[in-house]
Design a protein around this motif. Structure first.
Motif, PDB file in Angstrom:
ATOM      1  N   HIS A   1       4.604   3.642  -5.444  1.00  0.00           N
ATOM      2  CA  HIS A   1       3.835   3.491  -6.699  1.00  0.00           C
ATOM      3  C   HIS A   1       4.051   4.711  -7.608  1.00  0.00           C
ATOM      4  O   HIS A   1       4.266   4.571  -8.805  1.00  0.00           O
ATOM      5  CB  HIS A   1       2.335   3.336  -6.405  1.00  0.00           C
TER       6      HIS A   1
ATOM      7  N   LEU B   1      -4.630   4.779  -3.464  1.00  0.00           N
ATOM      8  CA  LEU B   1      -4.060   4.529  -2.140  1.00  0.00           C
ATOM      9  C   LEU B   1      -3.962   5.802  -1.300  1.00  0.00           C
ATOM     10  O   LEU B   1      -4.069   5.759  -0.078  1.00  0.00           O
ATOM     11  CB  LEU B   1      -2.659   3.907  -2.278  1.00  0.00           C
ATOM     12  N   ASN B   2      -3.741   6.939  -1.947  1.00  0.00           N
ATOM     13  CA  ASN B   2      -3.582   8.211  -1.229  1.00  0.00           C
ATOM     14  C   ASN B   2      -4.276   9.330  -2.007  1.00  0.00           C
ATOM     15  O   ASN B   2      -3.635  10.160  -2.640  1.00  0.00           O
ATOM     16  CB  ASN B   2      -2.087   8.509  -1.041  1.00  0.00           C
TER      17      ASN B   2
ATOM     18  N   ALA C   1      -1.619   4.697  -7.187  1.00  0.00           N
ATOM     19  CA  ALA C   1      -1.097   5.611  -6.166  1.00  0.00           C
ATOM     20  C   ALA C   1      -2.190   6.557  -5.677  1.00  0.00           C
ATOM     21  O   ALA C   1      -2.337   6.789  -4.473  1.00  0.00           O
ATOM     22  CB  ALA C   1       0.071   6.419  -6.725  1.00  0.00           C
TER      23      ALA C   1
ATOM     24  N   ALA D   1       1.927   4.130  -1.333  1.00  0.00           N
ATOM     25  CA  ALA D   1       1.515   4.990  -2.458  1.00  0.00           C
ATOM     26  C   ALA D   1       2.693   5.727  -3.087  1.00  0.00           C
ATOM     27  O   ALA D   1       2.791   5.845  -4.308  1.00  0.00           O
ATOM     28  CB  ALA D   1       0.468   6.001  -1.981  1.00  0.00           C
TER      29      ALA D   1
ATOM     30  N   ALA E   1       1.064  13.224  -5.666  1.00  0.00           N
ATOM     31  CA  ALA E   1       0.593  12.152  -6.558  1.00  0.00           C
ATOM     32  C   ALA E   1      -0.112  12.758  -7.778  1.00  0.00           C
ATOM     33  O   ALA E   1       0.082  12.314  -8.907  1.00  0.00           O
ATOM     34  CB  ALA E   1      -0.351  11.211  -5.814  1.00  0.00           C
TER      35      ALA E   1
ATOM     36  N   LYS F   1       0.821  -1.231   0.000  1.00  0.00           N
ATOM     37  CA  LYS F   1       0.000   0.000   0.000  1.00  0.00           C
ATOM     38  C   LYS F   1       0.849   1.272   0.000  1.00  0.00           C
ATOM     39  O   LYS F   1       0.351   2.360   0.260  1.00  0.00           O
ATOM     40  CB  LYS F   1      -0.946  -0.013   1.198  1.00  0.00           C
TER      41      LYS F   1
END
Length: 257
Positions: A160, A200-201, A197, A157, A207, A155
């Motif tokens: 990622h 996840l966030n 990503a 992020a 991001a 997980k």
């Protein structure tokens, strides 16, 4: 250690140990770092989130153990966002990469030891030029470290995002054919990692920024409108700490250009 440039919004963030613990899950949604048990390491994180990057790095190094991660994050964020001298910036990234590699040997299951090595080498590579970095073999080091970080912490992020950016940068510089054959860079994989990503966030300004940049690298100017929208979203998000503030300010500056 030379004196670092101060965080330009000093005093805007005033975490203490208790308020940091309360906000920890949200602040560390990107890197999946666990709440430290040692008071000295927690204090180093307090300094980091308040924008005292140099003090955070020094406190983290002094604390050792989990403090190395704070030191690496504080140094990397400072070098990327606030250090103006190119040589000093590159030196700081190499310091982080070396410390993170040593940390991997001591803590082979620490995802952030792999993540910060990859982040620092990736930023160093952008500084010397992606083509030069690839020629020096840094590309495979970055890719392997990020893949390992995700394997240890699915997980994560931030890992990622960084791996997605790797795919985008390589394809942008050497094309999809050589990028795929020589470095294992793939457009679809890059885009999928960016999307993952953000899932996840979802509130992460960085991001959004990296996805916007990567989207244009991988799909060209036809994605400019979508990319601008992501930048606008990043610029209008509410930063919870000093690092997020730097990301939001970067998005605003980019939109003004």
């Amino acid at each position: 250690m030379a004196k670092w440039t101060a965080f330009p919004h000093a005093g805007d963030y005033a975490f203490d140990a208790a308020s940091l613990k309360k906000n920890w899950a949200r602040l560390h949604q990107g890197d999946c770092e666990a709440v430290p048990k040692e008071a000295a390491v927690l204090l180093a994180w307090v300094l980091f989130h308040n924008g005292e990057f140099q003090k955070a790095a020094e406190a983290g190094l002094k604390a050792g153990g989990g403090g190395i991660t704070v030191a690496n994050k504080a140094t990397s964020i400072y070098a990327n966002s606030l250090e103006n001298k190119e040589k000093a910036k590159l030196d700081l990234f190499m310091e982080v990469a070396e410390r993170a590699e040593a940390q991997q040997a001591a803590e082979p299951k620490n995802a952030n030891a792999y993540y910060w090595q990859a982040y620092a080498l990736g930023r160093y590579g952008q500084g010397i030029s992606v083509a030069k970095a690839l020629a020096q073999g840094l590309g495979s080091k970055v890719k392997n470290a990020l893949e390992h970080a995700i394997k240890l912490s699915p997980k994560h992020a931030d890992a990622h995002i960084a791996l997605a950016a790797f795919h985008a940068e390589v394809i942008d510089k050497v094309g999809s054919l050589i990028g795929g054959m020589t470095y294992g860079a793939k457009k679809d994989q890059g885009l999928a990692l960016f999307r993952d990503a953000l899932k996840l966030n979802p509130t992460s300004a960085i991001a959004m920024i990296e996805y916007a940049n990567g989207m244009v690298m991988l799909e060209g100017d036809k994605k400019m409108k979508e990319a601008t929208k992501l930048y606008e979203q990043a610029a209008s998000s509410t930063p919870l700490d000093a690092m997020e503030r730097l990301d939001v300010e970067m998005a605003k500056a980019e939109l003004e250009d």
